[in-house]
Design a protein around this motif. Structure first.
Motif, PDB file in Angstrom:
ATOM      1  N   LEU A  31      10.690  -3.973  31.855  1.00  0.00           N
ATOM      2  CA  LEU A  31      11.033  -5.372  31.629  1.00  0.00           C
ATOM      3  C   LEU A  31       9.830  -6.272  31.866  1.00  0.00           C
ATOM      4  O   LEU A  31       9.115  -6.102  32.850  1.00  0.00           O
ATOM      5  N   ASN A  32       9.612  -7.226  30.953  1.00  0.00           N
ATOM      6  CA  ASN A  32       8.571  -8.238  31.073  1.00  0.00           C
ATOM      7  C   ASN A  32       7.248  -7.616  31.513  1.00  0.00           C
ATOM      8  O   ASN A  32       6.647  -8.006  32.516  1.00  0.00           O
ATOM      9  N   THR A  37       3.601 -14.405  27.463  1.00  0.00           N
ATOM     10  CA  THR A  37       3.729 -14.266  26.014  1.00  0.00           C
ATOM     11  C   THR A  37       2.438 -13.679  25.453  1.00  0.00           C
ATOM     12  O   THR A  37       1.441 -13.555  26.159  1.00  0.00           O
ATOM     13  N   GLY A  38       2.437 -13.338  24.172  1.00  0.00           N
ATOM     14  CA  GLY A  38       1.232 -12.786  23.561  1.00  0.00           C
ATOM     15  C   GLY A  38       1.523 -12.160  22.221  1.00  0.00           C
ATOM     16  O   GLY A  38       2.511 -12.490  21.557  1.00  0.00           O
ATOM     17  N   TYR A  59      11.316  -5.259  22.745  1.00  0.00           N
ATOM     18  CA  TYR A  59      12.110  -6.482  22.780  1.00  0.00           C
ATOM     19  C   TYR A  59      11.235  -7.686  23.115  1.00  0.00           C
ATOM     20  O   TYR A  59      10.387  -7.609  24.006  1.00  0.00           O
ATOM     21  N   ASP A  60      11.468  -8.800  22.434  1.00  0.00           N
ATOM     22  CA  ASP A  60      10.869 -10.090  22.789  1.00  0.00           C
ATOM     23  C   ASP A  60      11.876 -10.781  23.705  1.00  0.00           C
ATOM     24  O   ASP A  60      12.502 -11.767  23.348  1.00  0.00           O
ATOM     25  N   ASP A  61      12.039 -10.204  24.897  1.00  0.00           N
ATOM     26  CA  ASP A  61      13.095 -10.616  25.815  1.00  0.00           C
ATOM     27  C   ASP A  61      12.702 -10.127  27.208  1.00  0.00           C
ATOM     28  O   ASP A  61      12.283  -8.974  27.357  1.00  0.00           O
ATOM     29  N   ALA A  94       7.150 -14.249  21.905  1.00  0.00           N
ATOM     30  CA  ALA A  94       7.159 -15.612  22.423  1.00  0.00           C
ATOM     31  C   ALA A  94       7.846 -15.728  23.783  1.00  0.00           C
ATOM     32  O   ALA A  94       7.683 -16.733  24.466  1.00  0.00           O
ATOM     33  N   ASN A  95       8.613 -14.718  24.158  1.00  0.00           N
ATOM     34  CA  ASN A  95       9.362 -14.777  25.413  1.00  0.00           C
ATOM     35  C   ASN A  95       8.812 -13.812  26.457  1.00  0.00           C
ATOM     36  O   ASN A  95       8.400 -14.228  27.528  1.00  0.00           O
ATOM     37  N   ALA A  96       8.822 -12.529  26.147  1.00  0.00           N
ATOM     38  CA  ALA A  96       8.354 -11.497  27.077  1.00  0.00           C
ATOM     39  C   ALA A  96       8.287 -10.172  26.324  1.00  0.00           C
ATOM     40  O   ALA A  96       8.914 -10.007  25.285  1.00  0.00           O
TER      41      ALA A  96
END
Length: 124
Positions: A31-32, A37-38, A59-61, A94-96
């Motif tokens: 996770l993350n 972001t990147g 995931y972008d989450d 854009a998120n994680a």
């Protein structure tokens, strides 16, 4: 889980995210991974010691639920090979950046690989 993020001197990416034993269970997705972001510039899936075909779900989450949250990107890797995918233009997150490795390609898949899979992702 042996997760490491190493700064890289590269015109494309600045970090190497590496997980040496990604087994992809619903309770242990990474996770993350970058904490920010990147963009993703390269994905490397090492399934050379694998006993089954695997799917890397990215995931972008910051906190996806494997089997419930739809993956933004899915990469397949057959038994006994190492697959690399270079993305020169980059895939933005854009998120994680979170990821898991499972045996099913569909969104509901949660079955762990019976062997460890090495995941490397080059990011900005």
């Amino acid at each position: 889980m042996a997760l490491s993020v190493t700064p890289q001197a590269s015109p494309l990416g600045a970090n190497l995210v590496q997980d040496d034993n990604n087994a992809g269970t619903t309770s242990t997705p990474v996770l993350n991974a970058t904490g920010t972001t990147g963009s993703i510039y390269m994905v490397d899936i090492d399934n050379e010691a694998g006993a089954a075909q695997v799917y890397l779900k990215i995931y972008d989450d910051a906190a996806p639920t494997v089997g419930v949250t739809a993956a933004d990107w899915v990469f397949r890797c057959e038994i006994g090979i190492r697959r690399s995918c270079v993305i020169p233009e980059g895939y933005d997150f854009a998120n994680a950046l979170s990821f898991a490795t499972v045996l099913e390609a569909d969104q509901t898949g949660t079955t762990s690989s019976p062997t460890d899979v090495i995941i490397r992702i080059v990011t900005s």
